[in-house]
Motif scaffolding. Structure first.
Motif, PDB file in Angstrom:
ATOM      1  N   SER A   1      -0.060   8.057 -10.726  1.00  0.00           N
ATOM      2  CA  SER A   1      -0.662   6.792 -10.289  1.00  0.00           C
ATOM      3  C   SER A   1      -2.146   6.759 -10.611  1.00  0.00           C
ATOM      4  N   THR A   2      -2.832   7.873 -10.381  1.00  0.00           N
ATOM      5  CA  THR A   2      -4.256   7.956 -10.704  1.00  0.00           C
ATOM      6  C   THR A   2      -4.490   7.643 -12.173  1.00  0.00           C
ATOM      7  N   TRP A   3      -3.685   8.240 -13.031  1.00  0.00           N
ATOM      8  CA  TRP A   3      -3.812   8.010 -14.472  1.00  0.00           C
ATOM      9  C   TRP A   3      -3.574   6.541 -14.811  1.00  0.00           C
ATOM     10  N   TRP A   4      -2.532   5.950 -14.228  1.00  0.00           N
ATOM     11  CA  TRP A   4      -2.229   4.549 -14.517  1.00  0.00           C
ATOM     12  C   TRP A   4      -3.304   3.613 -13.981  1.00  0.00           C
ATOM     13  N   PHE A   5      -3.797   3.861 -12.775  1.00  0.00           N
ATOM     14  CA  PHE A   5      -4.856   2.995 -12.247  1.00  0.00           C
ATOM     15  C   PHE A   5      -6.051   2.967 -13.198  1.00  0.00           C
ATOM     16  N   GLU A   6      -6.364   4.103 -13.781  1.00  0.00           N
ATOM     17  CA  GLU A   6      -7.482   4.161 -14.730  1.00  0.00           C
ATOM     18  C   GLU A   6      -7.145   3.436 -16.027  1.00  0.00           C
ATOM     19  N   GLN A   7      -5.917   3.595 -16.524  1.00  0.00           N
ATOM     20  CA  GLN A   7      -5.520   2.951 -17.770  1.00  0.00           C
ATOM     21  C   GLN A   7      -5.443   1.423 -17.645  1.00  0.00           C
ATOM     22  N   LEU A   8      -5.084   0.946 -16.462  1.00  0.00           N
ATOM     23  CA  LEU A   8      -4.816  -0.486 -16.270  1.00  0.00           C
ATOM     24  C   LEU A   8      -5.985  -1.232 -15.623  1.00  0.00           C
ATOM     25  N   ALA A   9      -7.125  -0.583 -15.538  1.00  0.00           N
ATOM     26  CA  ALA A   9      -8.261  -1.167 -14.809  1.00  0.00           C
ATOM     27  C   ALA A   9      -8.686  -2.517 -15.376  1.00  0.00           C
ATOM     28  N   ASP A  10      -8.505  -2.736 -16.670  1.00  0.00           N
ATOM     29  CA  ASP A  10      -8.937  -3.996 -17.283  1.00  0.00           C
ATOM     30  C   ASP A  10      -8.051  -5.179 -16.892  1.00  0.00           C
ATOM     31  N   LEU A  11      -6.896  -4.904 -16.277  1.00  0.00           N
ATOM     32  CA  LEU A  11      -5.970  -5.979 -15.931  1.00  0.00           C
ATOM     33  C   LEU A  11      -6.158  -6.498 -14.509  1.00  0.00           C
ATOM     34  N   GLY A  12      -7.199  -6.069 -13.859  1.00  0.00           N
ATOM     35  CA  GLY A  12      -7.474  -6.583 -12.517  1.00  0.00           C
ATOM     36  C   GLY A  12      -7.727  -5.472 -11.528  1.00  0.00           C
ATOM     37  N   ARG A  13      -8.154  -5.864 -10.373  1.00  0.00           N
ATOM     38  CA  ARG A  13      -8.577  -4.910  -9.352  1.00  0.00           C
ATOM     39  C   ARG A  13      -7.400  -4.122  -8.786  1.00  0.00           C
ATOM     40  N   SER A  14      -7.680  -2.902  -8.361  1.00  0.00           N
ATOM     41  CA  SER A  14      -6.725  -2.090  -7.612  1.00  0.00           C
ATOM     42  C   SER A  14      -7.438  -1.510  -6.399  1.00  0.00           C
ATOM     43  N   HIS A  15      -6.680  -0.878  -5.538  1.00  0.00           N
ATOM     44  CA  HIS A  15      -7.287  -0.254  -4.355  1.00  0.00           C
ATOM     45  C   HIS A  15      -7.778   1.158  -4.639  1.00  0.00           C
ATOM     46  N   PHE A  16      -7.547   1.674  -5.832  1.00  0.00           N
ATOM     47  CA  PHE A  16      -7.876   3.059  -6.159  1.00  0.00           C
ATOM     48  C   PHE A  16      -9.393   3.290  -6.154  1.00  0.00           C
ATOM     49  N   VAL A  17      -9.811   4.377  -5.497  1.00  0.00           N
ATOM     50  CA  VAL A  17     -11.214   4.791  -5.502  1.00  0.00           C
ATOM     51  C   VAL A  17     -11.361   6.110  -6.247  1.00  0.00           C
ATOM     52  N   SER A  18     -10.663   7.157  -5.808  1.00  0.00           N
ATOM     53  CA  SER A  18     -10.798   8.453  -6.453  1.00  0.00           C
ATOM     54  C   SER A  18      -9.696   9.395  -5.978  1.00  0.00           C
ATOM     55  N   ALA A  19      -9.328  10.321  -6.861  1.00  0.00           N
ATOM     56  CA  ALA A  19      -8.466  11.440  -6.478  1.00  0.00           C
ATOM     57  C   ALA A  19      -9.183  12.766  -6.729  1.00  0.00           C
ATOM     58  N   ASP A  20     -10.485  12.711  -6.991  1.00  0.00           N
ATOM     59  CA  ASP A  20     -11.265  13.934  -7.196  1.00  0.00           C
ATOM     60  C   ASP A  20     -11.396  14.677  -5.873  1.00  0.00           C
ATOM     61  N   ARG A  21     -11.147  15.963  -5.915  1.00  0.00           N
ATOM     62  CA  ARG A  21     -11.179  16.769  -4.692  1.00  0.00           C
ATOM     63  C   ARG A  21     -12.501  16.605  -3.941  1.00  0.00           C
ATOM     64  N   GLU A  22     -13.623  16.564  -4.673  1.00  0.00           N
ATOM     65  CA  GLU A  22     -14.933  16.504  -4.019  1.00  0.00           C
ATOM     66  C   GLU A  22     -15.146  15.195  -3.270  1.00  0.00           C
ATOM     67  N   ARG A  23     -14.433  14.136  -3.648  1.00  0.00           N
ATOM     68  CA  ARG A  23     -14.614  12.838  -3.010  1.00  0.00           C
ATOM     69  C   ARG A  23     -13.621  12.599  -1.876  1.00  0.00           C
ATOM     70  N   LEU A  24     -12.664  13.498  -1.718  1.00  0.00           N
ATOM     71  CA  LEU A  24     -11.718  13.369  -0.619  1.00  0.00           C
ATOM     72  C   LEU A  24     -12.388  13.807   0.681  1.00  0.00           C
ATOM     73  N   PRO A  25     -11.895  13.338   1.817  1.00  0.00           N
ATOM     74  CA  PRO A  25     -12.388  13.873   3.085  1.00  0.00           C
ATOM     75  C   PRO A  25     -12.231  15.396   3.112  1.00  0.00           C
ATOM     76  N   GLU A  26     -13.173  16.074   3.705  1.00  0.00           N
ATOM     77  CA  GLU A  26     -13.196  17.536   3.638  1.00  0.00           C
ATOM     78  C   GLU A  26     -11.875  18.163   4.097  1.00  0.00           C
ATOM     79  N   ALA A  27     -11.258  17.603   5.115  1.00  0.00           N
ATOM     80  CA  ALA A  27     -10.018  18.175   5.646  1.00  0.00           C
ATOM     81  C   ALA A  27      -8.855  18.060   4.668  1.00  0.00           C
ATOM     82  N   ALA A  28      -8.982  17.188   3.640  1.00  0.00           N
ATOM     83  CA  ALA A  28      -7.909  16.997   2.662  1.00  0.00           C
ATOM     84  C   ALA A  28      -8.152  17.761   1.367  1.00  0.00           C
ATOM     85  N   ARG A  29      -9.184  18.594   1.332  1.00  0.00           N
ATOM     86  CA  ARG A  29      -9.519  19.301   0.091  1.00  0.00           C
ATOM     87  C   ARG A  29      -8.800  20.634  -0.043  1.00  0.00           C
ATOM     88  N   THR A  30      -7.767  20.859   0.729  1.00  0.00           N
ATOM     89  CA  THR A  30      -7.041  22.125   0.674  1.00  0.00           C
ATOM     90  C   THR A  30      -6.148  22.176  -0.563  1.00  0.00           C
TER      91      THR A  30
END
Length: 298
Positions: free
Chosen positions: A62-91
Motif C-alpha cells: 500500500s505504501t508503494w502504491w500510495f506513492e505511485q498514485l499520488a498524482d491522481l489525487g489525495r490520500s490519507h497516507f503520511v509515512s511508513a518510515d520507522r522514524e516517523r512512527l510513534p515511538e511505541a510502534a518502532r519495534t
C-alpha cells in the motif's frame, strides 16, 4: 517461518477500532496509526489462523502504491518510515506493518472496479446477464475482459457480508455528486493500477477502494491495490473460461468453497499448504509489482 501477529496492543496509544485485518490507533487529533495484522478474512469471516508476512506485505505494498498514485489525487497516507512512527510502534514486530495516516471522515461505501468477469460478478452474470446494474454483452465467459472497467459499489459492513449495490443506490446513499466523484476517482485509480500491473505481466482483474474526507477534500484511504483488496492474475497463465491462477486470497476462497463451508462463522481450519501457498502468493505479488525482493526484516 516468520513470526505472526494476530492482535496488537500498543502501550500509550488508544485503540480506536479493531477491524477484520487492520487495527487503528489514535496518535493525535490529526493522525492515526494503521497496523495490519496477519489475520485473514475471506467471505467477510475472519479465520483463526494467521498468514505469515501478510500484514507487512499489505502495509509495504500500500505504501508503494500510495506513492505511485499520488498524482491522481489525495490520500490519507503520511509515512511508513520507522522514524516517523510513534515511538511505541518502532519495534521489529510492529514497524513493518504500521502506517501513519491522516484522520478522515469515511464514506460508508466500498468502491469496486471490475475490468474482468470474476467472483460475485461472474455469479450474477450467469443468473441475470448483469453485474450490479450494468447490462453486459451475451456470451461472456468466466474471466473474460469486459468492454471497459465498470464501477460496482457495495455496502461497507462492519459485521457480516458486504452487499453489492447499483450506482443509483449509491447516489441515494451519499448524493449524486459524491457518487460521481467516487466513480471517477475509482476508475482512474484502477486504470493506472492495471497499466502498472500489465507492465510486469500481471492482470488487475478487479479491486476495491475506500474514500474519506480530509479537510473537506476527498481522499483515498485504508489500503490500495493489495492482494487483500484486489484480484491479480498471471498474464502468461491467463485463459478465459476458468478461474485463473491468482496472487491474492482466491487460493483460500477456492479451498473453502470446495470444502462445502457455508461462508458463515466459524471459518474452517486451513491446512499448512493453503497457509503457505497464500503467503507465497502475497509475497510474489509484492515482488512482481514493486520490483523489490521481499525482506521481512526491513
Amino acid at each position: 517461518m516468520p513470526d505472526t501477529m494476530m492482535r496488537t496492543e500498543i502501550e500509550g496509544l488508544p485503540l480506536i477500532h479493531r477491524g477484520k485485518v487492520r487495527e487503528t490507533y489514535e496518535v493525535d487529533d490529526r493522525h492515526l496509526l494503521l497496523v495490519a495484522t496477519d489475520r485473514l478474512s475471506a467471505f467477510d469471516v475472519v479465520f483463526d489462523q494467521p498468514i505469515p508476512d501478510k500484514g507487512a506485505v499489505l502495509t509495504r505494498l500500500s505504501t508503494w502504491w500510495f506513492e505511485q498514485l499520488a498524482d491522481l489525487g489525495r490520500s490519507h497516507f503520511v509515512s511508513a518510515d520507522r522514524e516517523r512512527l510513534p515511538e511505541a510502534a518502532r519495534t521489529r514486530e510492529l514497524a513493518p506493518r504500521s502506517m501513519l495516516v491522516r484522520r478522515a471522515e469515511r464514506v460508508d461505501a466500498e468502491c469496486v472496479v471490475r475490468g474482468y468477469l470474476a467472483g460475485s460478478g461472474w455469479a450474477e452474470y450467469q443468473r441475470a446477464g448483469t453485474v450490479c446494474g450494468h447490462r453486459l454483452p451475451d456470451g461472456l465467459r468466466e474471466a473474460d475482459r469486459l468492454p471497459g472497467p465498470i464501477f460496482t459499489p457495495s455496502t461497507k459492513a462492519e459485521v457480516g457480508h458486504d452487499e453489492n449495490i447499483s450506482r443509483e443506490q449509491l447516489a441515494d446513499m451519499v448524493g449524486a455528486d459524491l457518487a460521481g466523484q467516487l466513480e471517477e476517482r475509482s476508475i482512474a485509480l484502477y486504470r493506472e493500477g492495471a497499466r502498472r500491473a500489465e507492465a510486469v505481466g500481471l492482470i488487475l482483474a478487479d479491486t476495491k477502494f475506500e474514500f474519506g474526507f480530509i479537510d473537506g477534500e476527498l481522499a483515498v484511504i485504508d489500503e490500495v491495490l493489495t492482494p487483500d483488496s484486489s484480484r491479480f492474475w498471471d498474464e502468461e497463465r491467463y485463459a478465459p473460461g476458468s478461474s485463473p491462477q491468482s496472487f491474492d486470497k482466491q487460493f483460500v476462497r477456492d479451498f473453502v468453497a470446495a470444502s462445502g463451508w457455508n461462508k458463515e462463522p466459524p471459518a474452517p481450519t486451513l491446512p499448512d499448504e493453503v497457509i503457505d501457498g497464500t503467503r507465497d502468493r502475497y509475497v510474489a505479488a509484492f515482488e512482481r509489482l514493486t520490483g523489490r525482493p521481499w525482506d521481512a526484516s526491513v
